[in-house]
Design a protein around this motif. Structure first.
Motif, mmCIF file in Angstrom:
data_model
loop_
_atom_site.group_PDB
_atom_site.id
_atom_site.type_symbol
_atom_site.label_atom_id
_atom_site.label_comp_id
_atom_site.label_asym_id
_atom_site.label_seq_id
_atom_site.Cartn_x
_atom_site.Cartn_y
_atom_site.Cartn_z
ATOM 1 N N ALA A 1 -13.045 -7.056 3.888
ATOM 2 C CA ALA A 1 -14.887 -6.537 4.524
ATOM 3 C C ALA A 1 -14.838 -5.450 4.633
ATOM 4 C CB ALA A 1 -14.187 -7.228 5.476
ATOM 5 N N PRO A 2 -14.129 -4.667 4.930
ATOM 6 C CA PRO A 2 -14.673 -3.430 5.554
ATOM 7 C C PRO A 2 -14.010 -1.903 3.990
ATOM 8 C CG PRO A 2 -13.165 -4.425 7.541
ATOM 9 C CD PRO A 2 -12.768 -5.071 6.433
ATOM 10 N N GLY A 3 -13.401 -2.844 3.844
ATOM 11 C CA GLY A 3 -13.410 -1.267 2.355
ATOM 12 C C GLY A 3 -11.681 -1.904 1.691
ATOM 13 N N LEU A 4 -11.220 -1.317 1.594
ATOM 14 C CA LEU A 4 -9.877 -0.899 0.507
ATOM 15 C C LEU A 4 -8.946 0.229 1.974
ATOM 16 C CD1 LEU A 4 -10.227 0.088 -2.693
ATOM 17 C CD2 LEU A 4 -10.318 -2.148 -2.167
ATOM 18 N N TYR A 5 -7.788 -0.761 2.526
ATOM 19 C CA TYR A 5 -6.654 -0.669 2.904
ATOM 20 C C TYR A 5 -5.685 0.906 1.795
ATOM 21 C CZ TYR A 5 -8.602 -1.770 6.866
ATOM 22 O OH TYR A 5 -10.039 -2.684 7.922
ATOM 23 N N LEU A 6 -5.449 2.127 2.131
ATOM 24 C CA LEU A 6 -4.894 2.756 1.129
ATOM 25 C C LEU A 6 -3.289 3.363 1.796
ATOM 26 C CD1 LEU A 6 -7.447 5.092 0.125
ATOM 27 C CD2 LEU A 6 -6.803 3.264 -1.262
ATOM 28 N N ASP A 7 -2.193 3.568 0.878
ATOM 29 C CA ASP A 7 -0.993 2.996 1.726
ATOM 30 C C ASP A 7 -0.644 4.657 2.233
ATOM 31 O OD1 ASP A 7 1.620 3.752 2.213
ATOM 32 O OD2 ASP A 7 2.399 3.347 -0.019
ATOM 33 N N GLY A 8 -0.838 5.563 3.388
ATOM 34 C CA GLY A 8 -0.496 6.076 3.780
ATOM 35 C C GLY A 8 0.562 6.840 4.227
ATOM 36 N N GLY A 9 1.483 6.183 3.908
ATOM 37 C CA GLY A 9 3.268 6.400 4.295
ATOM 38 C C GLY A 9 2.856 5.948 5.738
ATOM 39 N N ALA A 10 4.108 7.409 5.995
ATOM 40 C CA ALA A 10 4.031 7.750 7.627
ATOM 41 C C ALA A 10 2.644 7.590 8.449
ATOM 42 C CB ALA A 10 5.099 8.744 8.436
ATOM 43 N N ARG A 11 2.020 6.982 8.222
ATOM 44 C CA ARG A 11 0.194 7.437 9.441
ATOM 45 C C ARG A 11 -0.061 5.962 8.557
ATOM 46 N NH1 ARG A 11 -1.972 12.258 10.734
ATOM 47 N NH2 ARG A 11 -1.176 13.677 9.977
ATOM 48 N N GLY A 12 0.602 4.801 8.115
ATOM 49 C CA GLY A 12 -0.153 3.676 8.275
ATOM 50 C C GLY A 12 -0.720 4.019 6.863
ATOM 51 N N GLU A 13 -1.651 2.431 7.113
ATOM 52 C CA GLU A 13 -2.691 2.036 6.682
ATOM 53 C C GLU A 13 -4.161 2.656 6.577
ATOM 54 O OE1 GLU A 13 -3.183 -1.541 5.657
ATOM 55 O OE2 GLU A 13 -1.180 -2.410 4.455
#
Length: 284
Positions: free
Chosen positions: A17-29
């Motif tokens: 709902a808030p938007g898209l979650y992106l793969d940040g690697g070691a930083r998480g989504e």
């Protein structure tokens, strides 16, 4: 791993709902809010985003472009002041950029503009601004060559001219006598390396490098000479201010230009000034 303060090409891992979650690697989504989702973005695809922290210190992505990224300089307007914390600068994103008190180089007022570098506060892992960026510039001897084209940011005035930052990395100086036209703090201009001193300091010049610069300057001298009847009382001993007012160039550039025109037999140079050669020939 996603880089804080930089543009990143990240993979979309899920939609919510808030938007898209992106793969940040070691930083998480990392969330890309719905209002910034570009057309055609889908799960499994990639999007180019700038990563920073929101007002609650959460990593967030945006497709907006800030006026400066990590390690870059910009001339930013003061949008707010908190006497206990610092000032807040407009930098093209929803959240203003903090210039902490400890990173200020003097008092500022609302609406003022200040040259700052975007840096990472290692204690908080947040992006901040620093007006005291000299210590953050590259301290190693510069590896430029004379005549090399560079990007210049006017950082401050000097009794000799202006202090500039070269390619966001090194300090340099341009002398008053070499300034072509108006120049002010905050300007970003093309230039070139005029000289590298033994101590590693850089002397700079504006415009195009080397001989590529002489051609347009010579044409300018011919244009002014023609418009003013073919003769002018300016020469090697004229004041730099006079040269700048009439021709819009530094005295050094003027001397190079008239030297080139003399070699091409287009003008005559004498102790009283310069003349179009055709004008001189016509008077004989």
């Amino acid at each position: 791993m996603a880089q804080l303060g930089k543009r990143n090409l990240l993979t979309v891992v899920r939609s919510a709902a808030p938007g898209l979650y992106l793969d940040g690697g070691a930083r998480g989504e990392i969330l890309l809010p719905g209002k910034f989702i570009p057309t055609g973005a889908v799960v499994g695809g990639k999007v180019e985003v700038f990563v920073y922290r929101d007002s609650e210190d959460r990593l967030v992505a945006t497709t907006e472009q800030p006026l400066a990224e990590l390690g870059e300089l910009a001339y930013l307007r003061v949008a707010g002041i908190n006497p206990r914390v610092g000032v807040f600068l407009e930098w093209g994103l929803e959240k203003d950029l903090l210039l902490p008190m400890r990173e200020m180089d003097g008092p500022v007022n609302l609406g003022d503009r200040v040259v700052v570098m975007v840096v990472l506060d290692e204690r908080t892992d947040r992006l901040i601004a620093s007006a005291r960026f000299n210590r953050r510039l590259d301290q190693k001897p510069p590896h430029y060559h004379e005549g090399e084209s560079v990007r210049l940011m006017v950082a401050s005035k000097s009794p000799l001219g202006f202090n500039l930052v070269v390619n966001n990395a090194h300090r340099g100086l341009i002398y008053h006598t070499d300034i072509i036209g108006p120049l002010k703090v905050g300007d970003v201009v093309p230039g070139y390396i005029r000289a590298i001193r033994p101590d590693g300091k850089l002397d700079l010049a504006l415009g195009q490098a080397g001989h590529r610069r002489i051609g347009p300057m010579s044409e300018k001298v011919l244009e002014v000479l023609t418009a003013r009847g073919g003769r002018l009382p300016y020469h090697d001993n004229s004041l730099p201010e006079e040269i700048r007012d009439v021709f819009g160039m530094s005295k050094k550039a003027f001397k190079q230009a008239i030297g080139a025109l003399f070699k091409e037999r287009k003008i005559m140079i004498d102790p009283d000034g310069i003349s179009l050669l055709s004008t001189v020939d016509g008077e004989k």
